[in-house]
Design a protein around this motif. Sequence first.
Motif, short mmCIF file in Angstrom:
data_model
loop_
_atom_site.label_atom_id
_atom_site.label_comp_id
_atom_site.label_asym_id
_atom_site.label_seq_id
_atom_site.Cartn_x
_atom_site.Cartn_y
_atom_site.Cartn_z
N ASN A 168 -16.27 2.21 -6.59
CA ASN A 168 -17.08 2.92 -5.60
C ASN A 168 -16.18 3.77 -4.71
O ASN A 168 -15.03 3.42 -4.49
CB ASN A 168 -17.84 1.93 -4.72
CG ASN A 168 -18.83 1.13 -5.55
OD1 ASN A 168 -18.56 -0.01 -5.89
ND2 ASN A 168 -19.94 1.73 -5.91
N GLY A 169 -16.75 4.84 -4.20
CA GLY A 169 -15.98 5.74 -3.35
C GLY A 169 -16.51 5.74 -1.94
O GLY A 169 -17.72 5.72 -1.72
N GLU A 170 -15.60 5.69 -0.98
CA GLU A 170 -15.95 5.94 0.41
C GLU A 170 -15.17 7.19 0.80
O GLU A 170 -14.33 7.64 0.03
CB GLU A 170 -15.49 4.78 1.31
CG GLU A 170 -16.34 3.56 1.20
CD GLU A 170 -15.77 2.42 2.06
OE1 GLU A 170 -14.70 2.62 2.65
OE2 GLU A 170 -16.39 1.37 2.08
N LEU A 171 -15.41 7.66 2.01
CA LEU A 171 -14.73 8.89 2.43
C LEU A 171 -13.20 8.76 2.25
O LEU A 171 -12.56 9.62 1.68
CB LEU A 171 -15.07 9.16 3.90
CG LEU A 171 -14.90 10.61 4.34
CD1 LEU A 171 -15.74 11.52 3.46
CD2 LEU A 171 -15.27 10.73 5.80
N GLU A 172 -12.66 7.64 2.73
CA GLU A 172 -11.19 7.52 2.73
C GLU A 172 -10.66 6.43 1.81
O GLU A 172 -9.47 6.15 1.82
CB GLU A 172 -10.72 7.24 4.15
CG GLU A 172 -11.02 8.42 5.06
CD GLU A 172 -10.23 8.35 6.33
OE1 GLU A 172 -9.76 7.27 6.69
OE2 GLU A 172 -10.10 9.40 6.98
N HIS A 173 -11.53 5.82 1.03
CA HIS A 173 -11.07 4.74 0.16
C HIS A 173 -11.76 4.79 -1.19
O HIS A 173 -12.87 5.31 -1.33
CB HIS A 173 -11.39 3.37 0.79
CG HIS A 173 -10.58 3.09 2.01
ND1 HIS A 173 -11.07 3.34 3.27
CD2 HIS A 173 -9.32 2.61 2.16
CE1 HIS A 173 -10.14 3.02 4.17
NE2 HIS A 173 -9.06 2.59 3.52
N VAL A 174 -11.08 4.21 -2.18
CA VAL A 174 -11.75 3.91 -3.45
C VAL A 174 -11.71 2.39 -3.58
O VAL A 174 -10.68 1.77 -3.31
CB VAL A 174 -11.02 4.56 -4.65
CG1 VAL A 174 -11.80 4.28 -5.93
CG2 VAL A 174 -10.83 6.05 -4.45
N ILE A 175 -12.86 1.81 -3.94
CA ILE A 175 -12.96 0.36 -3.98
C ILE A 175 -13.22 -0.10 -5.42
O ILE A 175 -14.17 0.38 -6.07
CB ILE A 175 -14.07 -0.14 -3.05
CG1 ILE A 175 -13.70 0.26 -1.63
CG2 ILE A 175 -14.24 -1.66 -3.14
CD1 ILE A 175 -14.84 0.32 -0.71
N PHE A 176 -12.37 -1.00 -5.89
CA PHE A 176 -12.49 -1.53 -7.24
C PHE A 176 -12.91 -2.99 -7.11
O PHE A 176 -12.23 -3.78 -6.43
CB PHE A 176 -11.14 -1.47 -7.97
CG PHE A 176 -10.60 -0.07 -8.10
CD1 PHE A 176 -10.82 0.67 -9.25
CD2 PHE A 176 -9.89 0.51 -7.06
CE1 PHE A 176 -10.33 1.96 -9.37
CE2 PHE A 176 -9.39 1.81 -7.16
CZ PHE A 176 -9.62 2.53 -8.32
N THR A 177 -14.02 -3.35 -7.74
CA THR A 177 -14.49 -4.73 -7.65
C THR A 177 -14.58 -5.32 -9.05
O THR A 177 -15.17 -4.71 -9.95
CB THR A 177 -15.88 -4.78 -6.98
OG1 THR A 177 -15.85 -4.00 -5.81
CG2 THR A 177 -16.28 -6.20 -6.64
N PHE A 178 -13.98 -6.49 -9.22
CA PHE A 178 -14.05 -7.21 -10.50
C PHE A 178 -14.72 -8.55 -10.21
O PHE A 178 -14.24 -9.31 -9.37
CB PHE A 178 -12.65 -7.48 -11.07
CG PHE A 178 -11.87 -6.23 -11.37
CD1 PHE A 178 -11.89 -5.66 -12.63
CD2 PHE A 178 -11.12 -5.62 -10.37
CE1 PHE A 178 -11.17 -4.51 -12.90
CE2 PHE A 178 -10.40 -4.45 -10.64
CZ PHE A 178 -10.43 -3.91 -11.90
N LYS A 179 -15.83 -8.83 -10.93
CA LYS A 179 -16.49 -10.13 -10.73
C LYS A 179 -16.55 -10.83 -12.07
O LYS A 179 -16.98 -10.22 -13.07
CB LYS A 179 -17.91 -9.92 -10.23
CG LYS A 179 -18.00 -9.45 -8.81
CD LYS A 179 -19.47 -9.36 -8.42
CE LYS A 179 -19.62 -8.64 -7.10
NZ LYS A 179 -21.00 -8.26 -6.84
N ASP A 180 -16.13 -12.11 -12.09
CA ASP A 180 -16.37 -12.89 -13.31
C ASP A 180 -17.33 -14.02 -12.98
O ASP A 180 -17.58 -14.32 -11.81
CB ASP A 180 -15.03 -13.40 -13.90
CG ASP A 180 -14.39 -14.50 -13.09
OD1 ASP A 180 -15.02 -15.56 -12.93
OD2 ASP A 180 -13.24 -14.31 -12.62
N ASP A 181 -17.91 -14.60 -14.04
CA ASP A 181 -18.88 -15.69 -13.81
C ASP A 181 -18.31 -17.02 -14.30
O ASP A 181 -19.03 -17.84 -14.84
CB ASP A 181 -20.22 -15.38 -14.50
CG ASP A 181 -20.07 -15.27 -16.01
OD1 ASP A 181 -18.92 -15.26 -16.51
OD2 ASP A 181 -21.10 -15.21 -16.71
N GLY A 182 -17.01 -17.18 -14.12
CA GLY A 182 -16.36 -18.40 -14.60
C GLY A 182 -16.37 -19.52 -13.57
O GLY A 182 -17.23 -19.56 -12.67
#
Length: 237
Positions: A168-182
């Motif tokens: 996802n992008g914000e004005l001043e940041h890029v956010i990387f999210t990793f979710k696992d279901d373990g």
Amino acid sequence: MLDDRDNNIDTDKLSADVRAHIERELKGYAHNIHDEISGGISGVIIQLENIKRTLARVGDEKTVSDINLVILSATETLEASRRIANKLRPSLLDHFGLAAAIDQMLKDFQIRYGVNTSLVIEPNALISKNDKQKLSERQCLEVFRIAQEVLNNIIKHANAHHVDCEINGELEHVIFTFKDDGCGIGWDAVQGVGIGGIKIRALSAHGSVSITPLCPCGTMVKLKVKVLNNDAHRQEG
Ligand SMILES: Nc1ncnc2c1ncn2[C@@H]1O[C@H](COP(=O)(O)OP(=O)(O)O)[C@@H](O)[C@H]1O
Ligand SMILES: [Mg+2]
């Protein structure tokens, strides 16, 4: 939990210069594997296909089927060398950017380990209004290496069925999210070299990272990377 505030990171130990040097070495190895090993095996497969056609014309079915087995194992070796070269230095990252490289990494992971993966990228998360990449080459490489370790940990520790990644992008940041279901990272998990490396790389990418258990199950790794202004971007290279 294991976030980036609770730890004294010994940045001297693994300085940015050292990591840059290692990355250059890895790039060299990846090219050697691609050019010399993969190229050589491809040549062998082509020659075997030619011999097979000649033998098929004279009706030597037995040798043709033996050659087919050799071709199969050579093809598997070719695929393995492609995977190794890609781990050392993904050519997609150099040629098509971070989104393509993460996409390929997740697809390879799904095929190799049978864990379903998904990737959702918010439009313009990685590209600025004036069509420029928001993250520098170095930031992209650090994020890529972090993603590799996140997936390593999922396969080593999580026993997960799904991995979902969002960019996802914000004005001043890029956010990387990793979710696992373990099984979920324990509150008492002991940080090893992997998570230590993730934190150092996050700092080096002008970012921060948090790793938390999810309810009812699983683990979330959230990486927030700062978008540099044009001058800083150029200096980063
Ligand atoms: N996705 C995950 N699910 C469950 N536990 C995890 C996950 N990622 C990391 N962990 C826990 O965090 C610990 C530290 O990870 P790491 O620093 O990468 O070291 P290592 O993988 O060598 O054990 C692991 O030993 C494991 O207990
Ligand atoms: Mg690990």
